[in-house]
Design an enzyme around this catalytic site. Sequence first.
Site, PDB file in Angstrom:
ATOM      1  N   CYS A 188       0.818  -1.221   0.000  1.00 13.46           N
ATOM      2  CA  CYS A 188       0.000   0.000   0.000  1.00 13.46           C
ATOM      3  C   CYS A 188       0.847   1.265   0.000  1.00 13.46           C
ATOM      4  O   CYS A 188       0.367   2.339  -0.359  1.00 13.46           O
ATOM      5  CB  CYS A 188      -0.917   0.021   1.216  1.00 13.46           C
ATOM      6  SG  CYS A 188      -2.202  -1.212   1.149  1.00 13.46           S
TER       7      CYS A 188
ATOM      8  N   ASN B 247      -0.792  -1.381  -7.029  1.00 11.30           N
ATOM      9  CA  ASN B 247      -0.694  -2.430  -6.004  1.00 11.30           C
ATOM     10  C   ASN B 247      -2.030  -3.154  -5.865  1.00 11.30           C
ATOM     11  O   ASN B 247      -2.356  -3.986  -6.685  1.00 11.30           O
ATOM     12  CB  ASN B 247      -0.214  -1.837  -4.676  1.00 11.30           C
ATOM     13  CG  ASN B 247      -0.188  -2.869  -3.564  1.00 11.30           C
ATOM     14  OD1 ASN B 247       0.305  -3.977  -3.772  1.00 11.30           O
ATOM     15  ND2 ASN B 247      -0.725  -2.559  -2.411  1.00 11.30           N
ATOM     16  N   GLU B 248      -2.814  -2.793  -4.865  1.00 13.03           N
ATOM     17  CA  GLU B 248      -4.090  -3.520  -4.664  1.00 13.03           C
ATOM     18  C   GLU B 248      -5.243  -2.660  -5.158  1.00 13.03           C
ATOM     19  O   GLU B 248      -6.109  -2.289  -4.386  1.00 13.03           O
ATOM     20  CB  GLU B 248      -4.266  -3.825  -3.184  1.00 13.03           C
ATOM     21  CG  GLU B 248      -3.540  -5.047  -2.723  1.00 13.03           C
ATOM     22  CD  GLU B 248      -3.756  -5.338  -1.241  1.00 13.03           C
ATOM     23  OE1 GLU B 248      -4.263  -4.474  -0.502  1.00 13.03           O
ATOM     24  OE2 GLU B 248      -3.396  -6.457  -0.832  1.00 13.03           O
TER      25      GLU B 248
HETATM   26  O1  AHR Z   1       1.398  -6.519   3.593  1.00  9.65           O
HETATM   27  C1  AHR Z   1       0.659  -5.519   4.215  1.00  9.65           C
HETATM   28  C2  AHR Z   1      -0.340  -4.874   3.273  1.00  9.65           C
HETATM   29  O2  AHR Z   1      -1.294  -5.800   2.882  1.00  9.65           O
HETATM   30  C3  AHR Z   1       0.213  -4.377   1.965  1.00  9.65           C
HETATM   31  O3  AHR Z   1       0.739  -3.110   2.060  1.00  9.65           O
HETATM   32  C4  AHR Z   1      -0.988  -4.356   1.085  1.00  9.65           C
HETATM   33  O4  AHR Z   1      -0.648  -4.525  -0.271  1.00  9.65           O
HETATM   34  C5  AHR Z   1      -1.865  -5.438   1.654  1.00  9.65           C
HETATM   35  O5  AHR Z   1      -3.141  -4.994   1.865  1.00  9.65           O
END
Ligand code: AHR
Length: 662
Positions: free
Chosen positions: A245, A376-377
């Site tokens: 994140c 990322n997500e």
């Molecule tokens: O690994 C911790 C967090 O989990 C990461 O930052 C994110 O990509 C996921 O939600």
Amino acid sequence: MKNKYFSLGALAVACMMSANVAAQKATSFVVKANQPTAEIQPTMWGIFFEDINLGADGGIYAELVKNRSFEFATPMMGWKEQKKNGTTGKALVHNQEAINPSNRRFIRVESGSDEGFGLSNEGFRGMGIKKGNQYNFSVLARQPQGDNVAVVVELVNPDGKSIGSATVTPQGKQWKKYNVSFTATETEPKAYLNVWAKGKGTVDMDMISLFPQDTWKQRPNGLRADMVQLLADMKPGFFRFPGGCIVEGRTLDERFEWKKTIGPIENRELTVNRWNTEFGHRLTPDYYQSFGLGFFEYFQLSEDIGAEPLPILNCGMACQFNTGEVVPLDQLDTYIQDALDLIEFANGGVNTTWGKKRADMGHPEPFNMKFLGVGNEQWGEQYIERYKIFAKVLSEKHPEIKLITTTGPFPDGEEFDYLNTTLRGMKDTRVDIIDEHYYRAPEWFKENATRYDSYDRKGPKIFAGEYASQTVAIASPDNRNNWNAALSEAAFMTGLERNADVVVMASYAPLFAHVEGWQWTPDMIWVDNLRSFGTPNYQVQKLFSTNSGTQVVPVLLDGIAVTGQNNTFASASIDKKTNEVILKVVNTSDKEMNNEFVIDGVKKLQNRGTHTELRSDNLNQENSFENPKAVSPVQKQIQVKNNKVQLKLQPYSVNVIRVKIS
Ligand code: AHR
């Protein structure tokens, strides 16, 4: 097309039900050593890195001074004024006459006497200091009103005793860097640093820094050697950075911008760490990113540990768990240019703009970056719209770089289904590798050992980019890095390996956590200011990574893949480099199992092999600073007769058998 050994998943589940009955009988596993089903990519088992839990600042980045350039939102956070014998003095943070626009503040210390007026820095939960080791102090300084002040630095233990000291004498009105080294006289996990201005006068200081001399590869101002060593020991196939994140940021202004993390460290603009206030129950108000560990260092670290560098870039979207800000589609250019420039920084010749910057930092040779993550997500249509624009430009200009796309934070549900279907259905846009994340219960991991058996063999490849078994709930502070969690991950990982034609990369997350500075648990490696240890989960990751092999071959029980029958999970491979058969078997039951492993399809095997066992009778067992090896592998010799190995699998055990083909 499905693999014939995979299509019997339902039968496997049925067999699981009769686990206890079957456990009584001697069980015969057959390895089809001459029937490779997939190449195992050298990238298969890797590392996910993010500056979370004091992973970078306060962790692997060995800087001991917190807020060294007074750029935190509260400029004196981590600092206190110090006086000796009631002396007079004044300390004030200024933000004029800055060293550069990225580093606007410095401190002016006015000292009234020789007695000593100064500052002390508390470090990141104290400073870990080792007796006999050398410490390198540096500071940018000037004396605006005459050269009357000497700067005396001293490390002090919590009782106030000096455990190492040195002096620098800044001169002149221009900013200059001053360095001095000294040796610590005691080991102390909770030291702090005093910086005294002695003499009547004024001294300006910035970038007040203290590093151990003993860093990874002894690089000046480098990384904590013990932490990097744990990574190197895994022999990882790739190194993903900088997250997570953190790539996205809470807002777009706070996103990770790689260009701000390279070049001289005093020019790297500090940003708040998005984990600073993320969890109300684990607030970390002093968590910022100094970027002393920046993109150059990430590439260098990847190279040091033999891992493919795998950067993830912001795709024009801030974290959707926070603000979810998006850049308008017609304003994505800056973000796409960042990606193009990054490829040039990593791979371009020394005569290119960004390649030259890499060379100037000491690495004229390219880093040979082959992968790039876009976002990322992220989730929703907004991601697809942005990804398409990125993919179009990157495919045209850099077809050689494999693009990694995301399916959001969860391995199932509406958002996952939308992205998974949309990405796989796109005809004119390249989708090379899809990043899936699973933070799930231990049971989920066991039940999902067959997850990839039915994936499209001709579709995009899979990067299991973040996963960890959550013993309570996602990121619950009560989650434990216990053997139950690690065992379930091992069971699941046999499924990843069996499907190596689809799954090309996998990494546990998060990686590091400081015992006094974490936000998220579980984590693979725990550290304090002086020590570090690998959890049982680390031991599982390392076992798989160091016993990978080059080609998957079937290992069968009654003719089908071993995906939970008798509570066992297995995968097998051939290592063409060492000419070995490698078998991984996970016994998740509480019963010892009497097994026979038949290795078919090779003429002759050497009559001795090795059996590495990772186990505990106690599913709640954890590793700790006091007992870092409570769950750790033990290797024994085994006999091989007529291409067979007889072996008792202990309850709750992960087993790796290696046998040489003669
Ligand atoms: O690994 C911790 C967090 O989990 C990461 O930052 C994110 O990509 C996921 O939600």
